[in-house]
Design a protein around this motif. Structure first.
Motif, mmCIF file in Angstrom:
data_model
loop_
_atom_site.group_PDB
_atom_site.id
_atom_site.type_symbol
_atom_site.label_atom_id
_atom_site.label_comp_id
_atom_site.label_asym_id
_atom_site.label_seq_id
_atom_site.Cartn_x
_atom_site.Cartn_y
_atom_site.Cartn_z
ATOM 1 N N ASP A 145 0.825 -1.213 0.000
ATOM 2 C CA ASP A 145 0.000 0.000 0.000
ATOM 3 C C ASP A 145 0.860 1.264 0.000
ATOM 4 O O ASP A 145 1.586 1.522 0.964
ATOM 5 C CB ASP A 145 -0.906 -0.020 1.228
ATOM 6 C CG ASP A 145 -1.855 1.160 1.302
ATOM 7 O OD1 ASP A 145 -1.719 2.119 0.517
ATOM 8 O OD2 ASP A 145 -2.747 1.120 2.161
ATOM 9 N N PRO A 146 0.792 2.050 -1.065
ATOM 10 C CA PRO A 146 1.616 3.263 -1.157
ATOM 11 C C PRO A 146 1.406 4.239 0.006
ATOM 12 O O PRO A 146 2.359 4.872 0.457
ATOM 13 C CB PRO A 146 1.188 3.904 -2.478
ATOM 14 C CG PRO A 146 0.566 2.810 -3.252
ATOM 15 C CD PRO A 146 -0.017 1.854 -2.256
ATOM 16 N N LYS A 147 0.174 4.333 0.506
ATOM 17 C CA LYS A 147 -0.094 5.265 1.619
ATOM 18 C C LYS A 147 0.615 4.816 2.891
ATOM 19 O O LYS A 147 1.186 5.627 3.610
ATOM 20 C CB LYS A 147 -1.594 5.402 1.856
ATOM 21 C CG LYS A 147 -2.311 6.107 0.704
ATOM 22 C CD LYS A 147 -3.785 6.175 0.943
ATOM 23 C CE LYS A 147 -4.343 4.801 0.740
ATOM 24 N NZ LYS A 147 -5.683 4.621 0.361
ATOM 25 N N ALA A 148 0.591 3.521 3.166
ATOM 26 C CA ALA A 148 1.252 3.007 4.364
ATOM 27 C C ALA A 148 2.770 3.173 4.260
ATOM 28 O O ALA A 148 3.429 3.540 5.240
ATOM 29 C CB ALA A 148 0.889 1.538 4.576
ATOM 30 N N VAL A 149 3.309 2.935 3.082
ATOM 31 C CA VAL A 149 4.754 3.082 2.874
ATOM 32 C C VAL A 149 5.152 4.551 3.028
ATOM 33 O O VAL A 149 6.122 4.877 3.722
ATOM 34 C CB VAL A 149 5.162 2.542 1.481
ATOM 35 C CG1 VAL A 149 6.625 2.820 1.198
ATOM 36 C CG2 VAL A 149 4.870 1.053 1.384
ATOM 37 N N ALA A 150 4.398 5.450 2.406
ATOM 38 C CA ALA A 150 4.698 6.886 2.489
ATOM 39 C C ALA A 150 4.598 7.378 3.935
ATOM 40 O O ALA A 150 5.456 8.134 4.406
ATOM 41 C CB ALA A 150 3.755 7.678 1.587
ATOM 42 N N GLU A 151 3.594 6.937 4.651
ATOM 43 C CA GLU A 151 3.428 7.346 6.050
ATOM 44 C C GLU A 151 4.604 6.868 6.892
ATOM 45 O O GLU A 151 5.092 7.577 7.762
ATOM 46 C CB GLU A 151 2.106 6.794 6.593
ATOM 47 C CG GLU A 151 1.688 7.381 7.926
ATOM 48 C CD GLU A 151 2.284 6.658 9.133
ATOM 49 O OE1 GLU A 151 2.432 7.301 10.177
ATOM 50 O OE2 GLU A 151 2.602 5.462 9.022
#
Length: 125
Positions: free
Chosen positions: A57-63
């Protein structure tokens, strides 16, 4: 009046800014822990090569890059969104990883609270 007519021409003549180099940024900010080829250090720093979370998940990685996790530092005050994007996009496409890039706008949205990020799993779950 003349100046306003020249402004668009000046913008076109300005040199394009080079995109950040994800490999160099990784080497300078991440490789001490995750190693130059993403193999990590067993028991201390996770391997990034073949890592399902990194490719997930890009959002989890970015966070995670922005706020840190476990022993990983937060990079929100050290790196700009385009730099974080360059690093993680390099990681997501290196060492056998095949995930798509994460654009800078994802980091910007998370910084601004505009994108809800998945809850982190609680220990033991």
């Amino acid at each position: 009046m003349r100046l306003s007519l020249l402004a668009p021409a000046l913008l076109l003549a300005a040199p394009a800014l080079a995109a950040p180099d994800g490999a160099s940024l990784f080497a300078n900010n991440c490789s001490a822990c995750h190693q130059a080829h993403g193999e990590g250090i067993e028991g201390a720093f996770p391997k990034l090569a073949g890592n399902a979370f990194v490719q997930g998940d890009p959002k989890a990685v970015a966070e995670t890059l922005l706020n840190g996790r476990g022993g990983m530092p937060s990079f929100k005050d050290q790196l700009k969104d385009d730099e974080l994007s360059a690093i993680i996009s390099t990681v997501r496409s290196s060492w056998g990883n095949t995930a798509p890039p994460i654009p800078p706008k994802t980091f910007t949205a998370i910084r601004n609270g505009a994108v809800p990020v998945p809850a982190k799993p609680t220990p033991g779950h």
